[in-house]
Each structure stands twice: as structure tokens, then as C-alpha cells.
Design a protein around this motif. Structure first.
Motif, PDB file in Angstrom:
ATOM      1  N   ILE A 154      -0.206   1.703  -4.615  1.00  0.00           N
ATOM      2  CA  ILE A 154      -0.563   0.489  -3.880  1.00  0.00           C
ATOM      3  C   ILE A 154       0.139   0.480  -2.528  1.00  0.00           C
ATOM      4  O   ILE A 154       1.325   0.799  -2.429  1.00  0.00           O
ATOM      5  CB  ILE A 154      -0.170  -0.751  -4.711  1.00  0.00           C
ATOM      6  CG1 ILE A 154      -1.006  -0.770  -5.998  1.00  0.00           C
ATOM      7  CG2 ILE A 154      -0.364  -2.024  -3.921  1.00  0.00           C
ATOM      8  CD1 ILE A 154      -0.637  -1.878  -6.943  1.00  0.00           C
ATOM      9  N   SER A 155      -0.597   0.103  -1.506  1.00  0.00           N
ATOM     10  CA  SER A 155      -0.001   0.094  -0.172  1.00  0.00           C
ATOM     11  C   SER A 155       1.063  -0.985  -0.083  1.00  0.00           C
ATOM     12  O   SER A 155       1.046  -1.961  -0.833  1.00  0.00           O
ATOM     13  CB  SER A 155      -1.080  -0.164   0.872  1.00  0.00           C
ATOM     14  OG  SER A 155      -1.661  -1.422   0.660  1.00  0.00           O
ATOM     15  N   VAL A 157       1.291  -3.104   2.158  1.00  0.00           N
ATOM     16  CA  VAL A 157       0.612  -4.338   2.537  1.00  0.00           C
ATOM     17  C   VAL A 157      -0.007  -5.008   1.311  1.00  0.00           C
ATOM     18  O   VAL A 157       0.137  -6.218   1.106  1.00  0.00           O
ATOM     19  CB  VAL A 157      -0.468  -4.053   3.603  1.00  0.00           C
ATOM     20  CG1 VAL A 157      -1.275  -5.299   3.881  1.00  0.00           C
ATOM     21  CG2 VAL A 157       0.173  -3.542   4.877  1.00  0.00           C
ATOM     22  N   GLY A 158      -0.675  -4.192   0.486  1.00  0.00           N
ATOM     23  CA  GLY A 158      -1.235  -4.724  -0.755  1.00  0.00           C
ATOM     24  C   GLY A 158      -0.148  -5.328  -1.618  1.00  0.00           C
ATOM     25  O   GLY A 158      -0.297  -6.428  -2.164  1.00  0.00           O
ATOM     26  N   VAL A 161       0.903  -8.724  -0.408  1.00  0.00           N
ATOM     27  CA  VAL A 161       0.016  -9.812  -0.830  1.00  0.00           C
ATOM     28  C   VAL A 161       0.282 -10.167  -2.285  1.00  0.00           C
ATOM     29  O   VAL A 161       0.409 -11.348  -2.643  1.00  0.00           O
ATOM     30  CB  VAL A 161      -1.463  -9.410  -0.635  1.00  0.00           C
ATOM     31  CG1 VAL A 161      -2.377 -10.500  -1.166  1.00  0.00           C
ATOM     32  CG2 VAL A 161      -1.760  -9.138   0.817  1.00  0.00           C
ATOM     33  N   ASP A 276       6.448  -1.989   6.665  1.00  0.00           N
ATOM     34  CA  ASP A 276       5.260  -2.774   6.317  1.00  0.00           C
ATOM     35  C   ASP A 276       5.593  -4.027   5.518  1.00  0.00           C
ATOM     36  O   ASP A 276       5.021  -5.092   5.764  1.00  0.00           O
ATOM     37  CB  ASP A 276       4.263  -1.940   5.493  1.00  0.00           C
ATOM     38  CG  ASP A 276       4.016  -0.581   6.094  1.00  0.00           C
ATOM     39  OD1 ASP A 276       4.934  -0.060   6.751  1.00  0.00           O
ATOM     40  OD2 ASP A 276       2.933  -0.034   5.880  1.00  0.00           O
ATOM     41  N   ALA A 280       4.725  -7.605   6.974  1.00  0.00           N
ATOM     42  CA  ALA A 280       3.641  -8.394   6.396  1.00  0.00           C
ATOM     43  C   ALA A 280       4.137  -9.691   5.756  1.00  0.00           C
ATOM     44  O   ALA A 280       3.428 -10.688   5.759  1.00  0.00           O
ATOM     45  CB  ALA A 280       2.872  -7.569   5.366  1.00  0.00           C
TER      46      ALA A 280
END
Lengths: 335, 382
Positions: A154-155, A157-158, A161, A276, A280
Motif C-alpha cells: 500500500i502506498s 498516501v493510501g 488515508v 509522503d 499527506a
């Protein structure tokens, strides 16, 4: 041109170009420059074999030199210069570093980075070791491992979230949809907390995201190391009456300590580059700044290349001990 | 641990339970995102996603149909209908017409409204509103209902994100942009690295050890250092920000790991195979193409997965080298970060976008996990 077509063309050019380069350069070397025939055949073959490695290496060396080695040198230079308004630049010595050291935001970033360095590698390695040991002899251990390993794909960024949903807070009195606040209220908390805005502790909530991602990595490597431990050492310990905890801490851990160090240093590198997640989730607000995000701010928001490069050098400086250690080990292994 | 744990069944159970707890903890956050992406914005905002899997008791504010729908029955004006949407299986346990007394009536009861009309609401939401005079106004009266709502899921969010959404919500273009970045950036370094790795593994030349050491060193150089110098370089040679730049950058940044992984793997190929081929008169080029490359497939696959995951999930390189002021070439990670800023409260949009962006890497992960693990084991500096 449509980007997809451009992409396909690039693949074709890139792959075709590479294959063509390697194929043709070999032919030219073998038939034109040092032909393997005539009076000097032996000498020619020897010479061709001396040149050939460099043909094989050339594209890689070019790319590495241009995209990694040159930037290091250039960043050092940029960190010592100042851009002038009309274009061009001027040598300013250590002024950029001085300016950086004078900024409270830099010290905050450095302090937080050290906190990350202390917590994340330790926690990831510990959880990874725990998971590796627990799943070691289970019939469904592989499924369990695969699920713990999954966040690796999973990134950042993901993941940001995903965890923002975990940390979400709704006004008091309404139903909480973030799991952390729901538990907090259930345990008797009154005011739902904005977890990411509580200075100092919010760092740990950000770190949790990286620990969640990196534990799988640590587990996979350490699990392989645990499997590599000779059975006899464990059996001998059992015969001598050692309990499970003694076996784990006195027999197993000492035998995989080398691997633990490797996992630790690898995660340390990841931590130093972490960008990141902070970008984010908080973008460095509420005292969560870290060096990589500080640098991004300086380079692309404040457009101050001098101080930005100086902070990049700061990251490099922190990576350097691990770099030297890795190179030292790799060389020792080759002998 | 068999022998030890085998002595104490309680220990085995403790072991199993702790593994289940650990896996549960690790899975829980992702599961939340997945479940949320199938719920409507209202559902997400009013109840935790973990409750979405079970019927929940909710306090709903509903309305009867507007007065335009009334029909005349004798001397009464009547509106009939259902408070819920068609197909809903929600059950009302209490209802009221006043916000301060939302549980004044039970199912089947009749209540009198302020304007003199009377309302009857059944358990399944069917209602009958009747009045002696013609009803007026634009909207029907409000009904506050306490209802047990069974789990409800929708694919509406995915429709918004992938097909019908407006420019900021629509992820389709960013999806293709990401794909466009990823595929060339995965394929090109493999080829360049494979040749270099072969030279470093099986060819003798002065300076080889030094080169290998350099590559081990470059493995950990933070790419943050490369941003400004390379952006300057790209601007000078005229490619500026764009796909070409991002492909080249990813190629450069991926090479040390590619060379390192492939060399480690190739050096394990039995010497006999290569020497026999040499004796038979094969050139290095032939050996490489016919023997080394096919034999190195597992290592090539593991690097390809790494590079794919890394380029797909990347944010920084794309922001610096690809995305220009027009935003035409935005990638998914960037768009999601923007959504986090602008639509921080719209969890249905956020969760679905995030899930769309992580679905592909997750698929690759589960399909090719074997190679990924193998690559990790070979790639961590021993």
C-alpha cells in the motif's frame, strides 16, 4: 500525442535501443575493432574481452552517474551558493547552513526525525520478530504472514488515508466514526480527540502508520532467519530444560542478531526518507515536521534552493554512517 | 517450538489467539477503508464502519411525499407512500413528528400534526397522511424515526470515482497517468541492469570490486538529493516536466537495487554451466542472452515487482518531475493528497479513491508474493 502511445513508443525505443545497443556494440567490437581472425587473433580476443565488460556496464554507469552520483556533488555545490534574482548564482560559503540552523522549524524537524529513528525501527523490528516467531510453526502461519505483510504493497498516501479514518474525530455527542475515538469514548473519554493536532504525541500517531507498513518487511526477513537456525541448538536447549522464553531470547535471538541489525538499518533508511506520510497527513503542522518534508517545503514552496540543498545534505549526513557500514560489509563478504 | 508448545495445550491456544489478534489489528484499518468505500456519505458520517456489517439502530429524519402527491378520497385529502426508498428493509421501532419527542409513537400508531392532519406510520415505513383540508406547501412534514437498518452497501462511490464524477473526483485519468508512468519505468531499468549485473557477476576486469561497493553505497543515497540538480538538468536539456523526465528519473533511482539484486542472483548460477558454454565457443553476449537471462527469471520478476510497487505508489518523484501547473498529468497519489486537502470530510470519495489506487498493487502483491519475498531476502544487504 496521447501519453499512452508515448508510453508504448518509449517502451519500444527503450527496450529496442538497449537491445540494439548491446547487440551492435558487441558485433562491432568482435568484427571491426578486434576481429577474431588474422595474425593477431589471440591478442584481439584478449583485448575484446577487456573492453566488453565496459560495453555491458556503460548504460548503467551513465544512468547511475547522472541520476545519483552527479546530484550528490551538485547538491553540495548548491548548498554553498545562493540564487541571484536575475539568474545565476553566487558562492556564499556556509551561510545557508547558518540560516537553516537558525530556524526553529529545522530543529523541530531534526528532533522529530530522531524520535522517528528511535521508535519506528525498534517497534517495526520488535513487532516483526514477534509475528515471525508466533507464526513460525502454525499450519495457517503463511496466511497470517501474508496478511501482516500486505500493507507493504500500500502506498504511503493510501496508508495516510486509511489511518486518517482511524484517527477521525466527530464533534462531541455525535457518533464517532474514527475507531480510535470510538474506543476512547467507550473507555470513558468525554471529549473526542483530534489526535493529529496534539503536539508531541501526534508524532507517534504518524509513526504508527510507518510501523504498520514496515512490520511485514521485518517479519518476512526475520522469519527466514528463524527458519535458518539449526534445529540441534533448540533441541539441546529443550533437553537442558529451557522454557520457551529462554529459548527465544537466549538461543534464537543471539543467532539471528546479524539479520536483526540488517532489518533495523534498512528501516532506518526508510525512516530518514519518510516524506509522503507527513506530507499527506499533517504537512508538518502541529509540530510534526520531519527533515524530508522540511526540505520539500524549502525547495518547492519557499523556492530556496540553497537552504533546501543544505537540508538535503543533512539527510545525507544521517544516512552516511549506514552507507559506510553497508559498503564495509559488502566488501568484507566479497573477499 | 513444537516440542515445547506441545507439552502445554494452553500455550498453543495462547499462541493461536495472539496470532489472530495480531492479524486482526493489522487488517482492521484496511478493512475500514474497504467497507467505507461501499457506503454512502451519510452512512459513513453517522455510524462507524464496523457497525455497517450488522443491522444498526439509527435515528433518521425522513419526510413524507410533497403535498403535490395528495389525492382526494371523499372529503379527505390523502398522501400515501413509504418513508424509505424502495427495497429498504429498515424497521421502525418508534417515531415522532416533533424533534423533541422523536419516540412519541410506536409502529402502527396515529399522530396528529400541528396543522390538524393525522399521520399513521407502519413498521415497514408505509404511511398514510390525511387531512380534512387540502394540504399546501412545498415539502411534506418531517418524521423522526428510530429504525433498525440492515447493512446496506452501494457501488455508487465507485461509479462517481471512475465514471461520472466531476474533474476533482474523477480518478480515471489519474489512473491511466499512473499506469503510463509505471510500465516503462518498470521495464527499462531491468534490461539495463541485467547487462550490468552480468558484467559484475561473471566478467573479470579491474575495478570490479570498487564498482560493486559503489553500487551498494548508492543503494541508500536519499533521492531527495537528486531532486533539484535533476530538475535543473531536465530543464537544461529541454524535456522539462513530463513523462520522459519521470521515466528517466525512475530508471536512474531503480538501477542500484536492480543491479544489486540481479548480481546477487546471477553469481549463484553454477559456474559449470557458464564455463561449458564458453568452452563450446559461446560469446559473452550469447551466454547472457541464452543462459543467464532465462535462468535469472525469478530475480527479474522480484525486481519488476519492487519497481512496479515503488513507481505506482510514488508521490515525490511524480510531483517533482512530472506534474506541471496544468495538472493534466496528475497521478493518483497526488490527486488523493489533494482530495485530503479539499474534501477532507467526504469519506466516501476519499475511501473509494484510496481503495482504487491500492487495489492494483494489492492484486500484484497477492499474485506474486513468492517473488516479492524472494527479492526481499536477496535484496536486504546481508
Amino acid at each position: 500525442m496521447h501519453p499512452a502511445i508515448q508510453g508504448l513508443l518509449t517502451i519500444a525505443f527503450g527496450v529496442g535501443g538497449c537491445v540494439g545497443y548491446f547487440y551492435l556494440s558487441n558485433i562491432i567490437l568482435d568484427t571491426l575493432i578486434f576481429p577474431a581472425r588474422g595474425k593477431e587473433i589471440a591478442r584481439n580476443i584478449r583485448r575484446a574481452n577487456m573492453v566488453r565488460p565496459w560495453l555491458f556496464l556503460f548504460p548503467a554507469l551513465l544512468a547511475l552517474g547522472l541520476y545519483l552520483a552527479y546530484p550528490v556533488v551538485e547538491t553540495i555545490r548548491l548548498s554553498l551558493t545562493e540564487r541571484l534574482p536575475g539568474g545565476g548564482s553566487q558562492f556564499v560559503g556556509l551561510a545557508n547552513y547558518k540560516q537553516m540552523l537558525g530556524e526553529p522549524k529545522f530543529w523541530e524537524a531534526l528532533q522529530n526525525n530522531f524520535l522517528w529513528l528511535l521508535v519506528v525501527p525498534a517497534a517495526s523490528t520488535a513487532f516483526g520478530l514477534l509475528a515471525a516467531q508466533l507464526t513460525d510453526r502454525l499450519a495457517w502461519g503463511n496466511i497470517a504472514k501474508s496478511l501482516i505483510f500486505m500493507p507493504m504493497a500500500i502506498s504511503f498516501v493510501g496508508a495516510a488515508v486509511i489511518w486518517k479514518l482511524v484517527y477521525d474525530a466527530r464533534p462531541p455527542g455525535t457518533e464517532q466514526i474514527g475507531v480510535l475515538n470510538a474506543i476512547y469514548i467507550w473507555l470513558g473519554g468525554i471529549e473526542p480527540q483530534q489526535w493529529l493536532t496534539i503536539p508531541f504525541w501526534n508524532n507517534f500517531f504518524l509513526m504508527m502508520v510507518l510501523v504498520w507498513i514496515q512490520t511485514g518487511f521485518a517479519m518476512v526477513i526475520l522469519s527466514a532467519a528463524l527458519r535458518g537456525i539449526p534445529e540441534e541448538t533448540v533441541e539441546a536447549a529443550i533437553v537442558d530444560g529451557a522454557g520457551p522464553f529462554q529459548i527465544f531470547f537466549r538461543i534464537k535471538v543471539p543467532q539471528i542478531i546479524g539479520t536483526i541489525v540488517v532489518v533495523w538499518t534498512t528501516i532506518t533508511i526508510v525512516v530518514l526518507k519518510v516524506f509522503d506520510i507527513v506530507f499527506a497527513m499533517t504537512n508538518g503542522q502541529w509540530q510534526t515536521q520531519v527533515l524530508a518534508n522540511y526540505m520539500y517545503d524549502k525547495l518547492f514552496v519557499a523556492r530556496d534552493w540553497g537552504v533546501g540543498s543544505a537540508s538535503a545534505m543533512m539527510i545525507m549526513l544521517l544516512v552516511l554512517p549506514i552507507l559506510v557500514w553497508n559498503v564495509y560489509n559488502a566488501r568484507r563478504e566479497m573477499r | 517450538m513444537n516440542a515445547i508448545a506441545g507439552q502445554k495445550p494452553s500455550l498453543i491456544w495462547a499462541l493461536r489467539i495472539s496470532v489472530i489478534v495480531l492479524v486482526g489489528l493489522w487488517l482492521f484499518p484496511t478493512l475500514g477503508l474497504l467497507v467505507s468505500s461501499f457506503r454512502t456519505g451519510d452512512q459513513i458520517a453517522t455510524s462507524g464502519w464496523w457497525k455497517a456489517l450488522f443491522p444498526t439502530e439509527q435515528n433518521l429524519t425522513l419526510r413524507t411525499a410533497e403535498p403535490d402527491a395528495q389525492v382526494q378520497e371523499g372529503d379527505l385529502w390523502v398522501i400515501e407512500g413509504n418513508l424509505f426508498e424502495e427495497g429498504s428493509k429498515a424497521k421502525i421501532s418508534a417515531w415522532g413528528t416533533n424533534a423533541r419527542e422523536i419516540d412519541a409513537n410506536g409502529p402502527g400508531d396515529t399522530a396528529e400534526l400541528r396543522d390538524g392532519s393525522v399521520l399513521t406510520v407502519e413498521e415497514d415505513g408505509a404511511y398514510r397522511l390525511q387531512s380534512a383540508e387540502e394540504m399546501s406547501g412545498r415539502r411534506g412534514p418531517r418524521v423522526f424515526a428510530t429504525a433498525v437498518v440492515p447493512p446496506e452497501f452501494t457501488v455508487e462511490n465507485y461509479e462517481t470515482i471512475l465514471i461520472s464524477g466531476g474533474s476533482t473526483d474523477n480518478l480515471a485519468r489519474a489512473f491511466f497517468n499512473t499506469l503510463t508512468v509505471t510500465i516503462p519505468a518498470t521495464i527499462i531499468p531491468i534490461l539495463i541492469a541485467a547487462f550490468a549485473a552480468y558484467a559484475l557477476a561473471w566478467m573479470e576486469f579491474p575495478g570490479r570490486a570498487l564498482l560493486i561497493a559503489t553500487i551498494v553505497g548508492l543503494l541508500v543515497v536519499p533521492l531527495q538529493l537528486a531532486l533539484i540538480p535533476l530538475l535543473k538538468f531536465h530543464n537544461e536539456i529541454g524535456i522539462g516536466k513530463g513523462y520522459l523526465g519521470v521515466w528517466m528519473a525512475h530508471t536512474g533511482f531503480g538501477l542500484p537495487l536492480a543491479i544489486y539484486l540481479l548480481r546477487n542472483y546471477m553469481i549463484g548460477i553454477p559456474r559449470d554451466i557458464i564455463e561449458n558454454a564458453r568452452v563450446d565457443g559461446a560469446t559473452d553476449f550469447q551466454i547472457f542472452v541464452r543462459i543467464i537471462l532465462p535462468l535469472s527469471f525469478p530475480a527479474l520478476a522480484s525486481f519488476a515487482i519492487f519497481q512496479f510497487l515503488w513507481t505506482w505508489n510514488d508521490l515525490l518523484v511524480a510531483m517533482v518531475f512530472l506534474i506541471d501547473a496544468t495538472g493534466e498529468t496528475t497521478v493518483m497519489t497526488k490527486q488523493i493528497v489533494e482530495l485530503l486537502g479539499t474534501r477532507g470530510g467526504n469519506w466516501e470519495i476519499l475511501a473509494t479513491s484510496a481503495f482504487v489506487s491500492i487495489a492494483v498493487p494489492l492484486g500484484v502483491f497477492f499474485a506474486m508474493q513468492k517473488y516479492l519475498v524472494r527479492g526481499l531476502l536477496a535484496g536486504s544487504v546481508k
